[in-house]
Motif scaffolding. Structure first.
Motif, mmCIF file in Angstrom:
data_model
loop_
_atom_site.group_PDB
_atom_site.id
_atom_site.type_symbol
_atom_site.label_atom_id
_atom_site.label_comp_id
_atom_site.label_asym_id
_atom_site.label_seq_id
_atom_site.Cartn_x
_atom_site.Cartn_y
_atom_site.Cartn_z
ATOM 1 N N GLY A 150 46.430 -1.075 10.791
ATOM 2 C CA GLY A 150 46.211 -1.991 9.678
ATOM 3 C C GLY A 150 44.826 -1.950 9.064
ATOM 4 O O GLY A 150 44.491 -2.835 8.269
ATOM 5 N N ASP A 151 44.016 -0.940 9.397
ATOM 6 C CA ASP A 151 42.643 -0.878 8.904
ATOM 7 C C ASP A 151 42.628 -0.307 7.479
ATOM 8 O O ASP A 151 42.511 0.906 7.277
ATOM 9 C CB ASP A 151 41.782 -0.016 9.839
ATOM 10 N N VAL A 152 42.737 -1.195 6.500
ATOM 11 C CA VAL A 152 42.788 -0.772 5.106
ATOM 12 C C VAL A 152 41.454 -0.175 4.668
ATOM 13 O O VAL A 152 41.417 0.765 3.865
ATOM 14 C CB VAL A 152 43.202 -1.953 4.209
ATOM 15 N N ASP A 153 40.351 -0.679 5.192
ATOM 16 C CA ASP A 153 39.047 -0.127 4.833
ATOM 17 C C ASP A 153 38.935 1.338 5.257
ATOM 18 O O ASP A 153 38.391 2.167 4.520
ATOM 19 C CB ASP A 153 37.924 -0.939 5.474
ATOM 20 N N ALA A 154 39.455 1.654 6.429
ATOM 21 C CA ALA A 154 39.447 3.051 6.885
ATOM 22 C C ALA A 154 40.299 3.911 5.962
ATOM 23 O O ALA A 154 39.949 5.056 5.649
ATOM 24 C CB ALA A 154 39.950 3.147 8.324
ATOM 25 N N ALA A 155 41.431 3.362 5.508
ATOM 26 C CA ALA A 155 42.299 4.101 4.602
ATOM 27 C C ALA A 155 41.616 4.324 3.255
ATOM 28 O O ALA A 155 41.727 5.411 2.665
ATOM 29 C CB ALA A 155 43.609 3.351 4.419
ATOM 30 N N TYR A 156 40.911 3.309 2.750
ATOM 31 C CA TYR A 156 40.201 3.491 1.483
ATOM 32 C C TYR A 156 39.074 4.511 1.631
ATOM 33 O O TYR A 156 38.725 5.201 0.660
ATOM 34 C CB TYR A 156 39.657 2.161 0.972
ATOM 35 N N ALA A 157 38.499 4.623 2.821
ATOM 36 C CA ALA A 157 37.480 5.651 3.039
ATOM 37 C C ALA A 157 38.077 7.045 2.908
ATOM 38 O O ALA A 157 37.449 7.959 2.353
ATOM 39 C CB ALA A 157 36.842 5.471 4.423
ATOM 40 N N VAL A 158 39.308 7.215 3.386
ATOM 41 C CA VAL A 158 40.002 8.495 3.220
ATOM 42 C C VAL A 158 40.265 8.753 1.740
ATOM 43 O O VAL A 158 40.014 9.855 1.224
ATOM 44 C CB VAL A 158 41.327 8.497 4.014
ATOM 45 N N GLN A 159 40.772 7.740 1.041
ATOM 46 C CA GLN A 159 41.010 7.878 -0.392
ATOM 47 C C GLN A 159 39.731 8.242 -1.127
ATOM 48 O O GLN A 159 39.713 9.141 -1.979
ATOM 49 C CB GLN A 159 41.577 6.568 -0.966
ATOM 50 N N SER A 160 38.650 7.543 -0.817
ATOM 51 C CA SER A 160 37.381 7.776 -1.515
ATOM 52 C C SER A 160 36.867 9.187 -1.279
ATOM 53 O O SER A 160 36.288 9.807 -2.184
ATOM 54 C CB SER A 160 36.332 6.761 -1.048
ATOM 55 N N ALA A 161 37.067 9.699 -0.064
ATOM 56 C CA ALA A 161 36.629 11.062 0.229
ATOM 57 C C ALA A 161 37.407 12.072 -0.609
ATOM 58 O O ALA A 161 36.838 13.028 -1.153
ATOM 59 C CB ALA A 161 36.805 11.353 1.715
ATOM 60 N N TRP A 162 38.714 11.848 -0.743
ATOM 61 C CA TRP A 162 39.523 12.761 -1.565
ATOM 62 C C TRP A 162 39.108 12.675 -3.035
ATOM 63 O O TRP A 162 38.974 13.705 -3.710
ATOM 64 C CB TRP A 162 41.008 12.431 -1.416
ATOM 65 N N VAL A 163 38.904 11.456 -3.526
ATOM 66 C CA VAL A 163 38.480 11.275 -4.915
ATOM 67 C C VAL A 163 37.150 11.976 -5.160
ATOM 68 O O VAL A 163 36.966 12.663 -6.178
ATOM 69 C CB VAL A 163 38.398 9.778 -5.258
ATOM 70 N N ALA A 164 36.209 11.825 -4.238
ATOM 71 C CA ALA A 164 34.901 12.469 -4.390
ATOM 72 C C ALA A 164 35.041 13.983 -4.445
ATOM 73 O O ALA A 164 34.367 14.663 -5.237
ATOM 74 C CB ALA A 164 33.982 12.065 -3.242
ATOM 75 N N ASP A 165 35.937 14.531 -3.632
ATOM 76 C CA ASP A 165 36.167 15.972 -3.656
ATOM 77 C C ASP A 165 36.745 16.423 -4.990
ATOM 78 O O ASP A 165 36.386 17.480 -5.521
ATOM 79 C CB ASP A 165 37.118 16.376 -2.524
ATOM 80 N N GLN A 166 37.666 15.627 -5.552
ATOM 81 C CA GLN A 166 38.259 15.981 -6.845
ATOM 82 C C GLN A 166 37.204 15.969 -7.940
ATOM 83 O O GLN A 166 37.174 16.871 -8.796
ATOM 84 C CB GLN A 166 39.398 15.012 -7.188
ATOM 85 N N ILE A 167 36.358 14.972 -7.932
ATOM 86 C CA ILE A 167 35.318 14.873 -8.954
ATOM 87 C C ILE A 167 34.329 16.024 -8.818
ATOM 88 O O ILE A 167 33.908 16.627 -9.810
ATOM 89 C CB ILE A 167 34.608 13.511 -8.857
ATOM 90 N N ALA A 168 33.983 16.355 -7.579
ATOM 91 C CA ALA A 168 33.067 17.476 -7.356
ATOM 92 C C ALA A 168 33.661 18.784 -7.861
ATOM 93 O O ALA A 168 32.927 19.696 -8.264
ATOM 94 C CB ALA A 168 32.733 17.581 -5.869
ATOM 95 N N ALA A 169 34.982 18.867 -7.862
ATOM 96 C CA ALA A 169 35.659 20.078 -8.341
ATOM 97 C C ALA A 169 35.886 20.056 -9.850
ATOM 98 O O ALA A 169 36.471 21.001 -10.403
ATOM 99 C CB ALA A 169 36.990 20.241 -7.623
ATOM 100 N N GLY A 170 35.448 18.983 -10.526
ATOM 101 C CA GLY A 170 35.527 18.928 -11.973
ATOM 102 C C GLY A 170 36.568 17.994 -12.547
ATOM 103 O O GLY A 170 36.712 17.912 -13.777
ATOM 104 N N ALA A 171 37.310 17.268 -11.710
ATOM 105 C CA ALA A 171 38.330 16.342 -12.213
ATOM 106 C C ALA A 171 37.654 15.154 -12.903
ATOM 107 O O ALA A 171 36.553 14.737 -12.530
ATOM 108 C CB ALA A 171 39.218 15.861 -11.084
#
Length: 311
Positions: free
Chosen positions: A56-77
């Motif tokens: 139930g750790d939603v904060d941990a899940a958002y950390a995973v989401q944020s890491a993926w988003v950061a990778d997409q932005i770094a790749a030009g998204a």
């Protein structure tokens, strides 16, 4: 400026997310991210990731989401907005969750209303009709209520969100869908732009029809998610609801989102699109399907899926 997809261009000097390398995550979060990334890359859904993260750790899940988003932005998204998920009690019941969540919309997710959608772009697509907000002002204040959202809104449009899950069989809990960018996929915005003046969004009624089906989809006489028979405009009614089903009022849902993303350090900005949540039950999509949604007082929007086999 407005893009070809009808999205207001955000101020280039206001980055929505910090660019650069992925933030620090735990080994378990890294493993969850790797599973979700592999599912996207291979077109093969993965097992649930909730077993890797604290229960139930939603904060941990958002950390995973944020890491993926950061990778997409770094790749030009390019980020063009946010989506709210799980605002409708019917949808919450479909997946056994009890709270809303949010994800990030990228420009690459936007589909033109007259463009066939390639089924290979998704793994396990479902569709839902929504009210999309396009913001004229930032929402960054310490107190964000529905009135502040209304004042910051340029206009609303009818929208279809094609939600998707990288988790096999949609076997998701709140941790899975949050980590998976809120089960985001694609979206389509209608052409009609409606100002909020005099419009009661809670009373806006939505009807979603399947107006065509491919060889892998159900026929016009029945199908999963059915909530009525053939309508006057043709096709099978597969989902229906009103704005009141979205946390009581769509403005309340967007206010919840604005506060949540502000607290995560990524406030809503002028020009962003906000998908405010499903007005009715989500419906499975098959290659060759076509859908048409009508939202009273707001407009109409359609989506057509190319034939073939989804990945």
């Amino acid at each position: 400026m407005t893009t070809a997809n009808g999205i207001l261009d955000s101020d280039a000097d206001k980055p929505l997310f910090h660019r650069g390398v992925r933030g620090v995550v735990s080994p378990a979060q890294s493993r969850a991210l790797e599973m979700l990334v592999a599912a996207r890359a291979t077109g093969q859904p993965c097992p649930p990731v909730r077993g890797l993260l604290p229960d139930g750790d939603v904060d941990a899940a958002y950390a995973v989401q944020s890491a993926w988003v950061a990778d997409q932005i770094a790749a030009g998204a390019r980020v063009v907005g946010r989506k709210i998920g799980l605002t409708n009690p019917v949808v919450q019941a479909q997946f056994g969750v009890d709270r809303p969540d949010f994800g990030v919309l990228f420009e690459s997710m936007a589909c033109g209303p007259a463009t066939q959608i390639d089924s290979a772009r998704t793994l396990q697509p479902k569709i839902e009709a929504e009210i999309a907000f396009v913001l004229a002002e930032d929402l960054t204040g310490p107190m964000i209520e529905p009135a502040e959202v209304a004042a910051a809104t340029a206009y609303v449009v009818a929208a279809l969100e094609i939600v998707d899950s990288r988790i096999a069989g949609w076997d998701i809990g709140i941790v899975d869908t949050v980590a998976d960018n809120g089960s985001s996929g694609l979206f389509v915005l209608g052409d009609r732009r409606q100002r909020l003046d005099g419009l009661d969004l809670a009373e806006c009624a939505m009807t979603l029809r399947r107006v065509g089906a491919g060889p892998d989809g159900p026929g016009e006489s029945g199908g999963a998610g059915q909530s009525g028979g053939a309508g006057q405009s043709g096709g099978e009614v597969v989902s229906a609801g009103t704005g009141a089903s979205i946390l009581g009022h769509p403005l309340a849902a967007v206010a919840w989102l604005a506060a949540a993303v502000r607290d995560h350090g990524r406030p809503l900005r002028a020009g962003e699109v906000v998908l405010s949540g499903s007005l009715g039950p989500m419906v499975a999509v098959a290659p060759g399907d076509a859908f048409h949604a009508d939202i009273t007082g707001i407009g109409q929007v359609s989506a057509v899926f190319a034939g073939g086999t989804s990945s």
